[in-house]
Design a protein around this motif. Structure first.
Motif, PDB file in Angstrom:
ATOM      1  N   GLY A   1      23.950  66.189  50.559  1.00 19.80           N
ATOM      2  CA  GLY A   1      24.131  66.120  49.115  1.00 19.80           C
ATOM      3  C   GLY A   1      25.379  66.833  48.635  1.00 19.80           C
ATOM      4  N   SER A   2      25.551  66.822  47.317  1.00 26.53           N
ATOM      5  CA  SER A   2      26.729  67.420  46.682  1.00 26.53           C
ATOM      6  C   SER A   2      26.298  68.408  45.603  1.00 26.53           C
ATOM      7  CB  SER A   2      27.602  66.341  46.054  1.00 26.53           C
ATOM      8  OG  SER A   2      28.026  65.407  47.017  1.00 26.53           O
ATOM      9  N   LEU A   3      27.204  69.323  45.313  1.00 29.14           N
ATOM     10  CA  LEU A   3      26.952  70.314  44.276  1.00 29.14           C
ATOM     11  C   LEU A   3      28.291  70.831  43.791  1.00 29.14           C
ATOM     12  CD1 LEU A   3      24.268  71.517  43.149  1.00 29.14           C
ATOM     13  CD2 LEU A   3      24.610  73.457  44.691  1.00 29.14           C
ATOM     14  N   ARG A   4      28.392  71.157  42.511  1.00 33.44           N
ATOM     15  CA  ARG A   4      29.618  71.742  41.979  1.00 33.44           C
ATOM     16  C   ARG A   4      29.306  73.107  41.391  1.00 33.44           C
ATOM     17  NH1 ARG A   4      34.079  69.907  37.435  1.00 33.44           N
ATOM     18  NH2 ARG A   4      32.492  70.606  35.956  1.00 33.44           N
ATOM     19  N   LEU A   5      30.015  74.097  41.897  1.00 37.38           N
ATOM     20  CA  LEU A   5      29.897  75.451  41.379  1.00 37.38           C
ATOM     21  C   LEU A   5      31.017  75.741  40.392  1.00 37.38           C
ATOM     22  CD1 LEU A   5      29.074  77.433  44.648  1.00 37.38           C
ATOM     23  CD2 LEU A   5      27.533  76.173  43.134  1.00 37.38           C
ATOM     24  N   SER A   6      30.697  76.563  39.407  1.00 38.46           N
ATOM     25  CA  SER A   6      31.682  76.968  38.412  1.00 38.46           C
ATOM     26  C   SER A   6      31.924  78.466  38.489  1.00 38.46           C
ATOM     27  CB  SER A   6      31.195  76.620  37.006  1.00 38.46           C
ATOM     28  OG  SER A   6      30.989  75.234  36.861  1.00 38.46           O
ATOM     29  N   CYS A   7      33.119  78.872  38.152  1.00 35.37           N
ATOM     30  CA  CYS A   7      33.479  80.286  38.082  1.00 35.37           C
ATOM     31  C   CYS A   7      34.168  80.519  36.749  1.00 35.37           C
ATOM     32  CB  CYS A   7      34.407  80.647  39.233  1.00 35.37           C
ATOM     33  SG  CYS A   7      35.073  82.333  39.156  1.00 35.37           S
ATOM     34  N   ALA A   8      33.526  81.292  35.893  1.00 33.62           N
ATOM     35  CA  ALA A   8      34.083  81.616  34.584  1.00 33.62           C
ATOM     36  C   ALA A   8      34.745  82.985  34.652  1.00 33.62           C
ATOM     37  CB  ALA A   8      32.979  81.605  33.539  1.00 33.62           C
ATOM     38  N   ALA A   9      35.996  83.049  34.230  1.00 36.36           N
ATOM     39  CA  ALA A   9      36.764  84.283  34.327  1.00 36.36           C
ATOM     40  C   ALA A   9      37.102  84.821  32.940  1.00 36.36           C
ATOM     41  CB  ALA A   9      38.047  84.039  35.101  1.00 36.36           C
ATOM     42  N   SER A  10      37.137  86.146  32.825  1.00 36.54           N
ATOM     43  CA  SER A  10      37.532  86.770  31.571  1.00 36.54           C
ATOM     44  C   SER A  10      38.023  88.195  31.840  1.00 36.54           C
ATOM     45  CB  SER A  10      36.357  86.802  30.578  1.00 36.54           C
ATOM     46  OG  SER A  10      35.297  87.583  31.095  1.00 36.54           O
ATOM     47  N   GLY A  11      38.765  88.741  30.871  1.00 32.42           N
ATOM     48  CA  GLY A  11      39.179  90.130  30.962  1.00 32.42           C
ATOM     49  C   GLY A  11      40.465  90.400  31.714  1.00 32.42           C
TER      50      GLY A  11
ATOM     51  N   ASN B   1      40.150  78.968  31.638  1.00 30.11           N
ATOM     52  CA  ASN B   1      39.796  80.127  32.485  1.00 30.11           C
ATOM     53  C   ASN B   1      38.630  79.800  33.421  1.00 30.11           C
ATOM     54  OD1 ASN B   1      41.742  81.493  31.037  1.00 30.11           O
ATOM     55  ND2 ASN B   1      40.505  83.325  30.739  1.00 30.11           N
ATOM     56  N   MET B   2      38.686  78.637  34.034  1.00 31.29           N
ATOM     57  CA  MET B   2      37.600  78.162  34.892  1.00 31.29           C
ATOM     58  C   MET B   2      38.143  77.732  36.250  1.00 31.29           C
ATOM     59  SD  MET B   2      34.645  78.307  33.303  1.00 31.29           S
ATOM     60  CE  MET B   2      33.668  77.168  34.301  1.00 31.29           C
ATOM     61  N   VAL B   3      37.327  77.970  37.269  1.00 28.96           N
ATOM     62  CA  VAL B   3      37.599  77.477  38.612  1.00 28.96           C
ATOM     63  C   VAL B   3      36.316  76.795  39.098  1.00 28.96           C
ATOM     64  CG1 VAL B   3      38.214  78.083  40.985  1.00 28.96           C
ATOM     65  CG2 VAL B   3      39.236  79.335  39.078  1.00 28.96           C
ATOM     66  N   TRP B   4      36.474  75.698  39.828  1.00 26.40           N
ATOM     67  CA  TRP B   4      35.314  74.968  40.328  1.00 26.40           C
ATOM     68  C   TRP B   4      35.387  74.822  41.858  1.00 26.40           C
ATOM     69  CZ3 TRP B   4      38.077  73.399  36.023  1.00 26.40           C
ATOM     70  CH2 TRP B   4      37.379  73.464  34.807  1.00 26.40           C
ATOM     71  N   LEU B   5      34.231  74.771  42.434  1.00 25.76           N
ATOM     72  CA  LEU B   5      34.102  74.480  43.859  1.00 25.76           C
ATOM     73  C   LEU B   5      33.213  73.257  43.991  1.00 25.76           C
ATOM     74  CD1 LEU B   5      34.538  75.292  46.864  1.00 25.76           C
ATOM     75  CD2 LEU B   5      32.423  76.621  46.695  1.00 25.76           C
ATOM     76  N   GLN B   6      33.820  72.130  44.320  1.00 28.30           N
ATOM     77  CA  GLN B   6      33.075  70.890  44.520  1.00 28.30           C
ATOM     78  C   GLN B   6      32.714  70.800  45.993  1.00 28.30           C
ATOM     79  OE1 GLN B   6      32.112  68.214  42.213  1.00 28.30           O
ATOM     80  NE2 GLN B   6      30.850  67.888  44.033  1.00 28.30           N
ATOM     81  N   MET B   7      31.430  70.658  46.259  1.00 34.94           N
ATOM     82  CA  MET B   7      30.950  70.642  47.638  1.00 34.94           C
ATOM     83  C   MET B   7      30.295  69.296  47.943  1.00 34.94           C
ATOM     84  SD  MET B   7      29.374  74.503  47.815  1.00 34.94           S
ATOM     85  CE  MET B   7      28.109  74.193  46.579  1.00 34.94           C
ATOM     86  N   TYR B   8      30.748  68.672  49.001  1.00 44.85           N
ATOM     87  CA  TYR B   8      30.210  67.388  49.444  1.00 44.85           C
ATOM     88  C   TYR B   8      29.622  67.547  50.851  1.00 44.85           C
ATOM     89  CZ  TYR B   8      33.245  65.413  45.773  1.00 44.85           C
ATOM     90  OH  TYR B   8      33.863  65.120  44.587  1.00 44.85           O
ATOM     91  N   ASN B   9      28.763  66.584  51.203  1.00 40.49           N
ATOM     92  CA  ASN B   9      28.190  66.545  52.551  1.00 40.49           C
ATOM     93  C   ASN B   9      27.675  67.923  52.977  1.00 40.49           C
ATOM     94  OD1 ASN B   9      27.440  65.533  55.053  1.00 40.49           O
ATOM     95  ND2 ASN B   9      29.488  65.759  55.936  1.00 40.49           N
ATOM     96  N   LEU B  10      26.865  68.497  52.146  1.00 33.86           N
ATOM     97  CA  LEU B  10      26.373  69.849  52.409  1.00 33.86           C
ATOM     98  C   LEU B  10      25.477  69.888  53.637  1.00 33.86           C
ATOM     99  CD1 LEU B  10      25.865  70.901  48.723  1.00 33.86           C
ATOM    100  CD2 LEU B  10      27.142  72.227  50.411  1.00 33.86           C
ATOM    101  N   LYS B  11      25.560  71.001  54.346  1.00 35.84           N
ATOM    102  CA  LYS B  11      24.801  71.205  55.563  1.00 35.84           C
ATOM    103  C   LYS B  11      23.915  72.443  55.411  1.00 35.84           C
ATOM    104  CE  LYS B  11      28.793  69.560  58.211  1.00 35.84           C
ATOM    105  NZ  LYS B  11      29.747  69.871  59.307  1.00 35.84           N
ATOM    106  N   PRO B  12      22.842  72.530  56.174  1.00 33.06           N
ATOM    107  CA  PRO B  12      21.978  73.723  56.071  1.00 33.06           C
ATOM    108  C   PRO B  12      22.750  75.023  56.273  1.00 33.06           C
ATOM    109  CG  PRO B  12      20.849  72.002  57.283  1.00 33.06           C
ATOM    110  CD  PRO B  12      22.257  71.510  57.043  1.00 33.06           C
ATOM    111  N   GLU B  13      23.782  74.995  57.105  1.00 31.43           N
ATOM    112  CA  GLU B  13      24.560  76.208  57.339  1.00 31.43           C
ATOM    113  C   GLU B  13      25.441  76.609  56.167  1.00 31.43           C
ATOM    114  OE1 GLU B  13      24.360  73.490  59.287  1.00 31.43           O
ATOM    115  OE2 GLU B  13      26.315  73.023  60.218  1.00 31.43           O
TER     116      GLU B  13
END
Length: 121
Positions: A16-26, A77-89
């Motif tokens: 599966g796939s998942l997208r993580l977000s990173c919100a930055a400030s300061g 002020n955002m960074v994303w990590l798009q993850m595809y073909n996720l594995k248990p590891e």
């Protein structure tokens, strides 16, 4: 006060796939490269990948190369990590952090709260 908040984790099936977000400030966001890192239970924190301060240059560790993509929006002020073909590891708590050097754990001066990604059927 530098703050980086990762979010978007959850339970996903292998492949599966998942997208993580990173919100930055300061801090002046466009002055810093940002890295994604992860820590699996019982393991040391390790690198996932990084993106340059202006955004076009990225670096990925071998374990995720070709499956994960990092992007950033300086205006938001955002960074994303798009993850595809996720594995248990790939199961781990994922963190984002500013970098004061190369894309390595030891070059992250401060850590924010991470987000848990669980890859399981």
């Amino acid at each position: 006060d530098v703050q980086l908040q990762a979010s978007g984790g959850g339970l996903v099936q292998p492949g599966g796939s998942l997208r993580l977000s990173c919100a930055a400030s300061g801090f002046p966001f466009d002055d810093y490269a940002i890295g994604w890192f992860r820590q699996a239970p019982g393991n040391e924190r390790e690198g996932v990948g990084c993106i340059s301060s202006s955004g076009p240059d990225t670096y990925y560790y071998d374990a995720v190369k070709g499956r994960f993509t990092i992007s950033r929006d300086v205006a938001k002020n955002m960074v994303w990590l798009q993850m595809y073909n996720l594995k248990p590891e790939d199961t781990a708590v994922y963190y984002c952090g500013t970098l004061n050097g190369q894309c390595k754990v030891e070059n992250v001066p401060a850590w924010g709260q991470g987000t848990l990604v669980t890859v399981s059927s």
